[in-house]
Scaffold this motif. Structure first.
Motif, PDB file in Angstrom:
ATOM      1  N   ASN A 146     -91.235 -39.666  97.097  1.00  0.00           N
ATOM      2  CA  ASN A 146     -91.003 -40.645  96.033  1.00  0.00           C
ATOM      3  C   ASN A 146     -89.557 -40.711  95.556  1.00  0.00           C
ATOM      4  OD1 ASN A 146     -90.661 -38.382  94.438  1.00  0.00           O
ATOM      5  ND2 ASN A 146     -92.565 -38.633  93.290  1.00  0.00           N
ATOM      6  N   ALA A 158     -88.879 -44.109  94.532  1.00  0.00           N
ATOM      7  CA  ALA A 158     -89.606 -44.523  93.327  1.00  0.00           C
ATOM      8  C   ALA A 158     -88.770 -44.330  92.080  1.00  0.00           C
ATOM      9  CB  ALA A 158     -90.916 -43.739  93.210  1.00  0.00           C
ATOM     10  N   ALA A 159     -87.739 -43.500  92.168  1.00  0.00           N
ATOM     11  CA  ALA A 159     -86.874 -43.286  91.008  1.00  0.00           C
ATOM     12  C   ALA A 159     -86.203 -44.583  90.568  1.00  0.00           C
ATOM     13  CB  ALA A 159     -85.813 -42.229  91.329  1.00  0.00           C
ATOM     14  N   GLN A 213     -87.575 -47.439  90.412  1.00  0.00           N
ATOM     15  CA  GLN A 213     -88.512 -48.186  89.576  1.00  0.00           C
ATOM     16  C   GLN A 213     -88.760 -47.487  88.242  1.00  0.00           C
ATOM     17  OE1 GLN A 213     -89.305 -48.136  93.196  1.00  0.00           O
ATOM     18  NE2 GLN A 213     -88.080 -49.990  92.915  1.00  0.00           N
ATOM     19  N   ALA A 214     -88.208 -46.271  88.089  1.00  0.00           N
ATOM     20  CA  ALA A 214     -88.361 -45.528  86.832  1.00  0.00           C
ATOM     21  C   ALA A 214     -86.991 -45.016  86.400  1.00  0.00           C
ATOM     22  CB  ALA A 214     -89.341 -44.377  87.013  1.00  0.00           C
ATOM     23  N   GLN A 217     -85.757 -41.794  84.338  1.00  0.00           N
ATOM     24  CA  GLN A 217     -86.845 -40.833  84.192  1.00  0.00           C
ATOM     25  C   GLN A 217     -86.833 -39.824  85.340  1.00  0.00           C
ATOM     26  OE1 GLN A 217     -90.723 -42.621  83.371  1.00  0.00           O
ATOM     27  NE2 GLN A 217     -89.734 -44.531  82.748  1.00  0.00           N
ATOM     28  N   VAL A 242     -88.776 -37.937  88.143  1.00  0.00           N
ATOM     29  CA  VAL A 242     -89.957 -38.150  88.973  1.00  0.00           C
ATOM     30  C   VAL A 242     -90.152 -36.893  89.822  1.00  0.00           C
ATOM     31  CG1 VAL A 242     -91.047 -39.595  90.721  1.00  0.00           C
ATOM     32  CG2 VAL A 242     -89.472 -40.615  89.058  1.00  0.00           C
ATOM     33  N   THR A 243     -91.297 -36.230  89.672  1.00  0.00           N
ATOM     34  CA  THR A 243     -91.553 -34.997  90.416  1.00  0.00           C
ATOM     35  C   THR A 243     -92.688 -35.189  91.414  1.00  0.00           C
ATOM     36  OG1 THR A 243     -93.068 -34.216  88.691  1.00  0.00           O
ATOM     37  CG2 THR A 243     -90.757 -33.544  88.511  1.00  0.00           C
ATOM     38  N   GLN A 244     -92.731 -34.313  92.409  1.00  0.00           N
ATOM     39  CA  GLN A 244     -93.735 -34.436  93.466  1.00  0.00           C
ATOM     40  C   GLN A 244     -93.822 -33.135  94.254  1.00  0.00           C
ATOM     41  OE1 GLN A 244     -92.708 -37.312  96.512  1.00  0.00           O
ATOM     42  NE2 GLN A 244     -94.838 -37.834  96.928  1.00  0.00           N
ATOM     43  N   VAL A 287     -87.698 -33.235  92.903  1.00  0.00           N
ATOM     44  CA  VAL A 287     -87.329 -33.934  91.673  1.00  0.00           C
ATOM     45  C   VAL A 287     -86.421 -35.088  92.058  1.00  0.00           C
ATOM     46  CG1 VAL A 287     -86.281 -33.727  89.387  1.00  0.00           C
ATOM     47  CG2 VAL A 287     -87.347 -31.731  90.447  1.00  0.00           C
ATOM     48  N   ARG A 338     -84.314 -38.655  90.373  1.00  0.00           N
ATOM     49  CA  ARG A 338     -83.923 -39.445  89.190  1.00  0.00           C
ATOM     50  C   ARG A 338     -82.716 -40.299  89.546  1.00  0.00           C
ATOM     51  NH1 ARG A 338     -82.231 -35.256  84.633  1.00  0.00           N
ATOM     52  NH2 ARG A 338     -81.594 -37.155  83.545  1.00  0.00           N
ATOM     53  N   CYS A 395     -88.874 -28.274  85.006  1.00  0.00           N
ATOM     54  CA  CYS A 395     -89.624 -29.503  85.247  1.00  0.00           C
ATOM     55  C   CYS A 395     -90.934 -29.254  85.982  1.00  0.00           C
ATOM     56  CB  CYS A 395     -88.775 -30.515  86.006  1.00  0.00           C
ATOM     57  SG  CYS A 395     -88.103 -29.897  87.547  1.00  0.00           S
TER      58      CYS A 395
END
Length: 467
Positions: A352, A355-356, A358-359, A362, A364-366, A379, A381, A412
């Motif tokens: 992802n 995907a950062a 789109q956020a 923020q 984003v963790t996975q 992580v 961002r 995190c």
């Protein structure tokens, strides 16, 4: 030790890196030259006792040494190369690639370099270049390989920067002590000027007038970094010059880029001195925001510094890091002990990192798992460019990750039940990925028989026979 370790090529490289004969190294380890010869030829396994003596005599990190350190061309990278259309018909089995990577790492590195040259030469032809293969080794790829071979850690620069950075540390702002040091020690006047005075550059040093100009459009943390960079150029000139000379870059452009990269490294080490930074990382559980506040740095500077914490006996969490733009172009790539992603392609679409975007702003963790079963906590961002772009797409994304065994040390990851949290299966570039039922696969896997049935459609657009 339940598994026998045959590490002959690593022992041989370690010995050659230290300029030792077999007799000299055998004497330092308390073994006979003939026994060391057997070890280097993989006729004897390396014992736990010998690993401990290596750690003591040569400051070897036992885990990294036994695992190969992650800084040479891996079997996965070779798999990716030999899955290319021009080589796939050879059908080179994986066990041969593993043997090549383990027993002839320099040859594996040469293959990887040649493959990159072919790729870049093809790109030059497509864009109207002359296709001269001698010019196809790009400065960026050459310097990236150099950094990776040294695991992004340079003891000489760290020692010098820790002394200087410790003397200049200021809880209010490090920019002013850096500016004073430039003026008082080197007679360099540093000042901030409108961007219009600098044209298309963000900082400029005039050696004749001893004047260093910084763009007013640079963010505060980047101004501080610019001061640290200029100070590193003058304070550590001898150290950096010797490092570049020893590296022997093949042309003037690569020479300059390597010099700049080492000065950038030193600037980060001045702003975040090793010992104090590592302690703060451990105390603050690698919280990037807290560390940014503590050291007056930005997210990218702190993330990059994470990847340099490889001092023997005082290592940090072994992070890997990538920086990408919205189009997926990777402009930075640094590895810790392990690096699960494609060396020549992009990233897995299931990770992802993207995907950062789109956020924005923020974290984003996975949790991800590679095909060989390794799990990583990641992580991602977004960050802004040092000077805000006038067009759209000014954001970049930073991706960080570490082996799941280190995740409990991270702020995190506190909300995760690491033992039971869902894990996303990821892979390398699609052409080399062995995962069968991936709906996001963009290309068929090379060297595998497709299992397409015209009477039914599968979730994966390119089903293939596993094994």
């Amino acid at each position: 030790m339940s598994t026998k370790l045959f590490l002959g090529h690593r022992l041989r490289r370690l010995r050659r890196d230290h300029g030792l004969s077999q007799t000299a190294m055998a004497q330092s380890l308390g073994v006979s030259p003939s026994y060391l010869n057997h070890l280097e030829r993989n006729q004897r396994p390396v014992t736990a006792a010998l690993l401990l003596r290596l750690a003591e005599q040569y400051e070897v990190d036992i885990r990294a040494f036994a695992a190969g350190g992650g800084h040479r061309t891996s079997p996965e990278a070779l798999t990716e190369i030999f899955s290319d259309a021009m080589l796939r018909d050879l059908g080179v089995p994986r066990h041969e690639l593993v043997e090549l990577a383990n027993n002839a790492p320099s040859v594996a590195d040469a293959i990887a370099r040649l493959y990159r040259i072919v790729q870049e030469s093809g790109a030059r032809l497509e864009t109207g270049g002359d296709g001269d293969i001698r010019s196809a080794v790009t400065p960026e790829s050459w310097v990236r390989d150099y950094i990776q071979q040294h695991r992004n850690h340079y003891p000489a620069l760290e020692e010098a920067a820790e002394t200087l950075g410790g003397a200049l540390s200021d809880p209010l702002s490090m920019a002013e002590p850096l500016r004073r040091r430039l003026k008082e020690a080197w007679g360099i006047d540093a000042r901030v000027v409108p961007q219009a005075e600098l044209g298309n550059v963000s900082q400029d040093y005039d050696a004749d007038r001893r004047r260093f100009l910084i763009s007013s459009q640079l963010k505060l943390e980047n101004r501080t970094f610019a001061l640290a960079y200029q100070l590193a150029l003058v304070e550590f000139a001898g150290v950096i010059d010797r490092m570049v000379e020893k590296a022997a870059p093949p042309d003037p452009g690569i020479h300059q880029l390597l010099h700049m990269s080492l000065a950038n490294y030193a600037a980060g080490a001045i702003m975040m001195p090793y010992g104090r930074f590592l302690k703060a990382c451990e105390d603050m559980r690698y919280s990037i925001d807290h560390l940014c506040g503590e050291f007056g740095a930005n997210v990218e500077q702190v993330a990059h510094r994470f990847t340099t914490l490889n001092r023997p006996g005082h290592r940090g969490v072994p992070f890997f890091m990538l920086r990408v733009d919205p189009a997926g172009n990777i402009s930075k790539r640094y590895a810790g002990d392990q690096f699960p992603f494609s060396r020549f392609g992009g990233t897995c679409p299931k990770w992802n990192l993207h995907a950062a975007f789109q956020a924005a702003g923020q974290v984003v963790t996975q949790l991800i798992e590679t095909p060989d079963g390794q799990r990583f906590f990641t992580v991602a961002r977004t960050i802004e460019r040092p000077i805000k772009a006038e067009i759209s797409g000014g954001l970049l994304a930073i991706g960080l990750g570490c082996d799941i065994s280190h995740a409990h040390k991270l702020h995190c990851a506190e909300a995760y039940d690491l033992a039971n949290a869902p894990v996303t299966p990821v892979g390398p570039a699609c052409a080399a990925c062995p995962r069968v039922d991936c709906a996001l696969r963009a290309t068929p896997p090379t060297g595998r028989m497709l299992a397409v049935d015209r009477s039914r459609k599968t979730i994966s657009p390119f089903p293939f026979v596993a094994g």
